[in-house]
Motif scaffolding. Structure first.
Motif, mmCIF file in Angstrom:
data_model
loop_
_atom_site.group_PDB
_atom_site.id
_atom_site.type_symbol
_atom_site.label_atom_id
_atom_site.label_comp_id
_atom_site.label_asym_id
_atom_site.label_seq_id
_atom_site.Cartn_x
_atom_site.Cartn_y
_atom_site.Cartn_z
ATOM 1 N N ARG A 56 0.851 -1.197 0.000
ATOM 2 C CA ARG A 56 0.000 0.000 0.000
ATOM 3 C C ARG A 56 0.887 1.247 0.000
ATOM 4 N NH1 ARG A 56 -3.372 0.674 4.607
ATOM 5 N NH2 ARG A 56 -4.905 1.683 3.273
ATOM 6 N N GLU A 94 -6.925 1.872 -4.367
ATOM 7 C CA GLU A 94 -7.720 1.343 -3.249
ATOM 8 C C GLU A 94 -9.013 2.136 -3.118
ATOM 9 O OE1 GLU A 94 -5.743 -0.179 0.490
ATOM 10 O OE2 GLU A 94 -6.667 1.668 1.218
ATOM 11 N N ILE A 95 -10.127 1.413 -2.934
ATOM 12 C CA ILE A 95 -11.410 2.109 -2.797
ATOM 13 C C ILE A 95 -11.980 2.038 -1.383
ATOM 14 C CG2 ILE A 95 -12.010 1.990 -5.235
ATOM 15 C CD1 ILE A 95 -13.809 -0.399 -4.584
ATOM 16 N N CYS A 96 -11.554 1.056 -0.597
ATOM 17 C CA CYS A 96 -11.966 1.037 0.801
ATOM 18 C C CYS A 96 -11.038 0.091 1.561
ATOM 19 C CB CYS A 96 -13.421 0.616 0.984
ATOM 20 S SG CYS A 96 -13.759 -1.099 0.591
ATOM 21 N N THR A 97 -11.020 0.257 2.863
ATOM 22 C CA THR A 97 -10.182 -0.603 3.699
ATOM 23 C C THR A 97 -10.809 -0.716 5.078
ATOM 24 O OG1 THR A 97 -7.956 -0.990 4.530
ATOM 25 C CG2 THR A 97 -8.708 1.275 4.542
ATOM 26 N N ARG A 98 -10.500 -1.812 5.725
ATOM 27 C CA ARG A 98 -10.849 -1.992 7.128
ATOM 28 C C ARG A 98 -9.778 -2.876 7.720
ATOM 29 N NH1 ARG A 98 -12.819 -5.517 10.727
ATOM 30 N NH2 ARG A 98 -13.982 -4.690 12.458
ATOM 31 N N GLU A 99 -8.998 -2.318 8.601
ATOM 32 C CA GLU A 99 -7.943 -3.086 9.263
ATOM 33 C C GLU A 99 -8.319 -3.294 10.720
ATOM 34 O OE1 GLU A 99 -3.912 -1.938 8.624
ATOM 35 O OE2 GLU A 99 -4.396 -1.015 6.718
#
Length: 103
Positions: A56, A94-99
Motif C-alpha cells: 500500500r 484502493e477504494i476502501c479498507t478496514r484493518e
C-alpha cells in the motif's frame, strides 16, 4: 491510495530463500519507506511454492520510489533464478479498507 498485489511462484526447494528475500524487502520498507503504508507477505497454505505480497502506497511517487529502490533490485537479483514463471502484478487504486489488530 495505490496498491500492488504480487503473486510469486518459486521452484520447489527454494521456499526459504524466497521467504528470506521478501522479509528483507519488508524490513527495508519498515525502516526506510514511511510512505509505503503496508507491505504484507503471505505464503499459500496448500502450495508453499506460492507467495503473495500486498503493498500500500500513499501515492504514485511512493510506489515509484519503492519499485526503483535498491532493496527491490536486490530482491529481483535473488528471485529471478528461483522463479517458476512470471510474477503476476496487479496495480490498483484502493477504494476502501478496514484493518483490525491481529489476534
Amino acid at each position: 491510495m495505490l496498491t500492488i498485489t504480487a503473486v510469486i511462484r518459486v521452484k520447489p526447494g527454494h521456499q526459504a530463500a524466497m521467504s528470506d528475500a521478501l522479509s528483507a524487502v519488508a524490513d527495508h520498507v519498515r525502516r526506510h519507506e514511511p510512505q509505503t503504508l503496508g507491505f504484507y507477505v503471505s505464503q499459500d497454505m496448500t502450495d508453499p511454492c506460492v507467495f503473495t505480497t500486498y503493498e500500500r502506497f500513499v501515492d504514485q511517487a511512493a510506489m515509484d520510489r519503492h519499485n526503483q529502490s535498491a532493496a527491490v533490485a536486490h530482491f529481483f537479483g535473488i528471485a529471478k533464478p528461483i522463479l517458476e514463471g512470471d510474477v503476476t502484478l496487479v496495480t490498483c487504486r484502493e477504494i476502501c479498507t478496514r484493518e483490525q489488530a491481529a489476534a
